[in-house]
Design a protein around this motif. Structure first.
Motif: not given
Ligand SMILES: CC(=O)SCCNC(=O)CCNC(=O)[C@H](O)C(C)(C)COP(=O)(O)OP(=O)(O)OC[C@H]1O[C@@H](n2cnc3c(N)ncnc32)[C@H](O)[C@@H]1OP(=O)(O)O
Ligand SMILES: O=C([O-])CC(=O)C(=O)O
Length: 469
Positions: A299, A342-343, A393, A395
């Motif tokens: 987050h 950040g993604y 992976k 979405k």
């Molecule tokens: C202000 C904010 O809070 S914005 C968000 C800030 N956080 C980040 O930038 C951290 C990187 N991003 C992430 O970890 C995720 O995209 C989150 C936590 C923001 C959202 O999580 P989810 O809703 O679970 O994303 P999603 O459904 O797309 O995840 C599916 C898979 O893709 C992976 N994935 C999602 N984003 C990323 C990423 N940036 N890099 C690599 N893998 C990723 C997840 O870890 C998950 O893997 P798993 O099946 O092995 O558990």
């Protein structure tokens, strides 16, 4: 490449929303304006309860329960709505609408916290006079109690700044009007006025609290200026951090804090504030809890992580990295099992319009466009979506707000990245205090969803789908 069409479409679509949702306020104070708008909302809720309590608006799937409740419509939140494609709207207004409508600081152009708070709280665009009056009120209430200053000064400098912020905010509940009134025994209909008073005091004191942590940890022995009663909240914050002479940094922080203020109710920090507030814990305690949700790397802490990740890349590859090198570094991160900070996003399925607005800020300033840190943000945003799509992976392969927010701070000289989430913490108060006030005004109940075990889930699946093995 990131498309700007998202922005243009959003500007066009929002014109109608603006007309529908914007009602100009009178010269009343924020509290008086709230007093005026609360009865209609109370009536709306009463009607919903009386006439539609049993209406079904969706299904609960097993994936909702084991997948972090993604997509489940299960919370009431009035101030903003997040559309997966368009991004955030505050009472119907998109980011460009807000940039056009909301009063900036004198001599500035960017949205200020006071005008955003007014919009979030009341659904109305404040007049310039009302915004200035609110700035004055916040400045008047902004000094910290001496015991909180002593408490912060006694914390180890090695304690993460977010941990310190949560401690400071919780300690402010020493003076909670809500808690005192509750102990005395007030009527439920009066809760919101005390909660609102706490909320305003909390917001007013956040800049001094957050700046004191910055000074203690990173600039010990330097003098923390007193609050300037003529400045807006963020103008004061920037000054107390020691960047008051930098008008571009001040304007950046104004925009940053306005844009990070609210992101509907389901995000981890906002949801935490709401949950804890639903126990009738006072707003200081509720917001302190929210800050610890914000402090997680998935987050709010992601903005710190982006900079750490970028710097590690620059250390390994040098200053002038090519798109190809970034691509290889992204794969290296992914193959080592880490997320690309950040993604991705829990709701968004397009580039975050907050990211686009901050990038637009950078594009309007030559010194930022020349910065190697900012160029790296841009280049990364040009290749990361392709790599993440191929990885298959996430979405949402697009940048969220954290992909750029800290990098601008770094360029302007606020290089201590462990501090970045504290700035987010000053901002997120805008949405959380709005909800804490409204939850009390609407008499929302204790939040208490039903949990189920895996065995119970299997039974539920069997009874709903008897033919499934
Ligand atoms: C202000 C904010 O809070 S914005 C968000 C800030 N956080 C980040 O930038 C951290 C990187 N991003 C992430 O970890 C995720 O995209 C989150 C936590 C923001 C959202 O999580 P989810 O809703 O679970 O994303 P999603 O459904 O797309 O995840 C599916 C898979 O893709 C992976 N994935 C999602 N984003 C990323 C990423 N940036 N890099 C690599 N893998 C990723 C997840 O870890 C998950 O893997 P798993 O099946 O092995 O558990
Ligand atoms: O909406 C979310 O889940 C995360 C986010 O971008 C925010 O809270 O600003």
């Amino acid at each position: 490449m990131l498309s700007r069409s998202l922005f243009t479409t959003s500007i066009k679509r929002s014109a109608a929303a603006r007309v529908a949702s914007t009602r100009y306020a009178s010269t009343k104070t924020l509290k008086e304006t709230l007093q005026e708008v609360i009865p209609a909302k109370q009536e709306q809720l009463k009607k919903l309860k009386a006439e539609h309590s049993q209406a079904v608006i969706g299904d609960v799937k097993v994936e909702n329960i084991i997948g972090g409740m993604r997509g489940l419509k299960a919370m009431l939140w009035e101030s903003s709505v997040l559309d997966p494609s368009e991004g955030i709207r505050f009472h119907g207004l998109s980011i460009p609408d807000c940039q056009e409508k909301l009063t900036p600081a004198p001599g500035g152009k960017e949205i200020i916290a006071e005008s955003m708070l007014w919009l979030l709280m009341t659904g109305q665009v404040p007049t310039t006079e009302q915004t200035r009056q609110l700035s004055k009120e916040l400045a008047e209430k902004g000094e910290l109690p001496a015991f909180v200053e002593q408490l912060l000064d006694s914390l180890p400098k090695t304690l993460h700044p977010m941990t310190q912020l949560g401690i400071g905010v919780a300690a402010l509940n020493h003076d909670s009007a809500f808690q005192a009134a509750y102990e005395k025994g007030i009527k439920k209909s009066e809760y919101w006025t005390y909660a609102f008073d706490d909320c305003i005091n909390l917001l007013a004191r956040l800049p001094a609290l957050a700046a004191r942590i910055y000074r203690n940890v990173y600039k010990p022995g330097t003098e923390l200026p007193k609050i300037d009663k003529e400045l807006d909240l963020v103008g004061n914050y920037t000054r107390m951090l020691g960047f008051g002479d930098n008008q571009n940094m001040t304007e950046y922080l104004r925009l940053y804090i306005a844009l990070h203020g609210d992101h509907e109710g389901g995000n981890a920090s906002a949801h935490t504030a709401h949950l804890v507030g639903s126990t009738l814990a006072d707003p200081y305690i509720a917001y302190s809890a929210a800050l610890y949700a914000l402090a997680g790397p998935l987050h709010g802490l992601a903005n710190q992580e982006v900079l750490r990740w970028q710097q590690a890349m620059q250390k390994e590859l040098g200053e002038n990295v090519s798109h190809e090198q970034i691509k290889e570094y992204l794969w290296k991160t992914l193959k080592s099992g880490q997320v690309v900070p950040g993604y991705g996003h829990g709701v968004l399925r397009n580039p975050d319009p907050r990211f686009l607005a901050l990038q637009q800020f950078c594009e309007s300033r030559p010194e930022l466009m020349e910065s190697s840190t900012i160029q790296l943000v841009k280049k990364t945003s040009e290749v990361a979506p392709g790599v993440l799509m191929e990885h298959g992976k996430t979405k949402n392969p697009y940048p969220n707000v954290d992909a750029t927010s800290g990098c601008v701070l770094y360029h302007y000289g606020l290089t201590e990245y462990k501090y970045y989430t504290v700035i987010f913490g000053v901002s997120r108060a805008l949405g959380c205090i709005t909800q804490l006030t409204w939850a009390r005004a609407l008499g929302l109940p204790l939040e208490r969803p039903k949990s189920v075990s895996m065995g119970a889930l299997e039974q539920l699946v069997k009874s709903s789908w008897p033919n499934v093995a």
